[in-house]
Design a protein around this motif. Structure first.
Motif, PDB file in Angstrom:
ATOM      1  N   TYR A  55      -3.275  93.812 -17.109  1.00 26.37           N
ATOM      2  CA  TYR A  55      -2.760  94.467 -18.562  1.00 26.37           C
ATOM      3  C   TYR A  55      -3.456  93.911 -19.683  1.00 26.37           C
ATOM      4  O   TYR A  55      -3.919  94.355 -20.638  1.00 26.37           O
ATOM      5  CB  TYR A  55      -1.329  94.315 -18.532  1.00 26.37           C
ATOM      6  N   GLN A  58      -6.728  94.929 -20.015  1.00 24.15           N
ATOM      7  CA  GLN A  58      -6.982  96.428 -20.410  1.00 24.15           C
ATOM      8  C   GLN A  58      -7.060  97.337 -19.330  1.00 24.15           C
ATOM      9  O   GLN A  58      -7.494  98.545 -19.476  1.00 24.15           O
ATOM     10  CB  GLN A  58      -7.672  96.853 -21.702  1.00 24.15           C
ATOM     11  N   LYS A  59      -6.814  96.767 -18.177  1.00 28.51           N
ATOM     12  CA  LYS A  59      -7.085  97.279 -16.754  1.00 28.51           C
ATOM     13  C   LYS A  59      -5.784  98.124 -16.346  1.00 28.51           C
ATOM     14  O   LYS A  59      -4.913  97.812 -15.455  1.00 28.51           O
ATOM     15  CB  LYS A  59      -7.415  96.656 -15.633  1.00 28.51           C
ATOM     16  N   TYR A  60      -5.644  99.361 -17.090  1.00 29.08           N
ATOM     17  CA  TYR A  60      -3.945  99.790 -17.262  1.00 29.08           C
ATOM     18  C   TYR A  60      -3.486 100.276 -16.079  1.00 29.08           C
ATOM     19  O   TYR A  60      -2.353 100.287 -15.597  1.00 29.08           O
ATOM     20  CB  TYR A  60      -3.593 100.638 -18.198  1.00 29.08           C
ATOM     21  N   ASP A  85       4.050 100.864 -21.347  1.00 29.44           N
ATOM     22  CA  ASP A  85       3.076 100.724 -22.240  1.00 29.44           C
ATOM     23  C   ASP A  85       1.758 100.979 -21.420  1.00 29.44           C
ATOM     24  O   ASP A  85       0.674 101.173 -22.015  1.00 29.44           O
ATOM     25  CB  ASP A  85       3.108  99.233 -22.667  1.00 29.44           C
ATOM     26  N   CYS A  86       1.753 100.648 -20.050  1.00 29.58           N
ATOM     27  CA  CYS A  86       0.565 101.147 -19.235  1.00 29.58           C
ATOM     28  C   CYS A  86       0.332 102.593 -19.468  1.00 29.58           C
ATOM     29  O   CYS A  86      -0.861 103.227 -19.558  1.00 29.58           O
ATOM     30  CB  CYS A  86       0.694 100.789 -17.987  1.00 29.58           C
ATOM     31  N   GLU A  87       1.424 103.243 -19.345  1.00 26.34           N
ATOM     32  CA  GLU A  87       1.018 104.837 -19.379  1.00 26.34           C
ATOM     33  C   GLU A  87       0.522 105.070 -20.967  1.00 26.34           C
ATOM     34  O   GLU A  87      -0.299 105.851 -21.060  1.00 26.34           O
ATOM     35  CB  GLU A  87       2.641 105.437 -19.334  1.00 26.34           C
ATOM     36  N   ARG A  88       0.878 104.291 -21.899  1.00 25.30           N
ATOM     37  CA  ARG A  88       0.248 104.697 -23.240  1.00 25.30           C
ATOM     38  C   ARG A  88      -1.184 104.201 -23.036  1.00 25.30           C
ATOM     39  O   ARG A  88      -2.020 104.854 -23.581  1.00 25.30           O
ATOM     40  CB  ARG A  88       1.053 103.821 -24.387  1.00 25.30           C
ATOM     41  N   GLY A  89      -1.362 103.040 -22.598  1.00 27.60           N
ATOM     42  CA  GLY A  89      -2.806 102.579 -22.711  1.00 27.60           C
ATOM     43  C   GLY A  89      -3.621 103.487 -21.435  1.00 27.60           C
ATOM     44  O   GLY A  89      -5.012 103.764 -21.940  1.00 27.60           O
ATOM     45  N   LEU A  90      -3.169 104.558 -20.784  1.00 25.62           N
ATOM     46  CA  LEU A  90      -3.870 105.318 -20.072  1.00 25.62           C
ATOM     47  C   LEU A  90      -3.963 106.709 -20.745  1.00 25.62           C
ATOM     48  O   LEU A  90      -4.354 107.693 -20.115  1.00 25.62           O
ATOM     49  CB  LEU A  90      -2.997 105.510 -18.527  1.00 25.62           C
ATOM     50  N   GLY A  91      -3.260 106.666 -21.905  1.00 32.23           N
ATOM     51  CA  GLY A  91      -3.358 108.001 -22.816  1.00 32.23           C
ATOM     52  C   GLY A  91      -2.556 109.020 -22.543  1.00 32.23           C
ATOM     53  O   GLY A  91      -2.578 110.308 -22.560  1.00 32.23           O
ATOM     54  N   ASP A 126       1.270 107.314 -31.130  1.00 33.75           N
ATOM     55  CA  ASP A 126      -0.054 108.012 -30.538  1.00 33.75           C
ATOM     56  C   ASP A 126      -0.047 109.539 -30.520  1.00 33.75           C
ATOM     57  O   ASP A 126      -1.190 109.903 -30.550  1.00 33.75           O
ATOM     58  CB  ASP A 126       0.179 107.678 -28.841  1.00 33.75           C
TER      59      ASP A 126
END
Length: 242
Positions: A55, A58-60, A85-91, A126
């Motif tokens: 995380y 940024q390797k979500y 938040d990882c889901e956010r990082g994955l767009g 987002d």
């Protein structure tokens, strides 16, 4: 799951390095986490540490898989906000929003619920829903005068959302409140206030005076990025359903 003493000590040493380096050198922390994973991939604490190291770099997708594995092993919901938040990082902010409405949120402690609120507000932003993000952050925790470890970040997020909505005077007020609560410097509220007030900081030292020493290198961990054995391939879940 118990480990032989020597193996447990090796794993522990790598986890200590992950914790020590994750803020100052996330890539190196990630390298140590990969070593720990190779040694003890069936230990929940190792999967969690690997998730946070991924995380931080940024390797979500990888982080999400590790957090899910840890949650399966422990049954705990405490990683729910960072998973969202990882889901956010994955767009995928819509999936983060869906997770914010799941029953798991009600099982979180107060800090976890505030963290989930921050993630949900971020997901709203987002999606371009700035007014909805502001409303999401408005809560009894925000209105309270009591200061908790999460208070500076909550006030800061609210101020930042207000500023994004063009409500500069209110944003300045809340950046000030964030700064009042931020005794450990966990936010850059002071810089944001200075920016709003048009204050510019000038470096008194010349570029040559504060240059970093040449030839300093960060040590690496050999083979830290080697792939895990296939034993855990069947453990990864599919995407979180929206």
């Amino acid at each position: 799951m118990s480990l032989p003493k020597t193996l447990a000590e090796d794993v522990a040493r790598n986890l200590v390095m992950v914790a020590r380096l994750i803020d100052e050198d996330p890539e190196q922390a990630y390298a140590y986490s990969r070593i720990a994973l190779r040694l003890a991939s069936r230990v929940a604490a190792v999967r969690e540490a690997a998730g946070f190291a991924a995380y931080a770099t940024q390797k979500y997708a990888e982080a999400l898989a590790e957090f899910r594995a840890s949650r399966r092993m422990t049954g705990s919901v405490e990683l729910w906000p960072v998973m969202a938040d990882c889901e956010r990082g994955l767009g995928r902010p819509e999936r983060a929003m869906a997770m914010a409405g799941e029953p798991e949120v009600q099982k979180l402690d107060k800090a976890g619920q505030v963290e989930m609120r921050l993630v949900a507000a971020g997901a709203r932003r987002d999606m371009g829903q700035i007014d909805a993000a502001i409303v999401t952050l408005q809560s009894s925790e925000l209105a309270s005068s009591a200061v908790h470890p999460w208070t500076p970040r909550l006030r800061y997020a609210y101020a930042d959302a207000l500023l994004a909505a063009g409500r500069e005077d209110e944003a300045r007020e809340w950046f000030g409140k964030a700064l009042e609560a931020d005794k450990d410097g966990s936010t850059d509220a002071s810089d944001r206030l200075a920016e709003l007030d048009g204050v510019e900081f000038v470096d008194a030292l010349g570029d040559d005076d504060d240059a970093a020493p040449a030839g300093v290198e960060t040590p690496t961990v050999a083979d830290a990025d080697a792939d895990l054995d296939d034993e855990d391939d069947d453990e990864d879940d599919g995407p979180v359903k929206a």
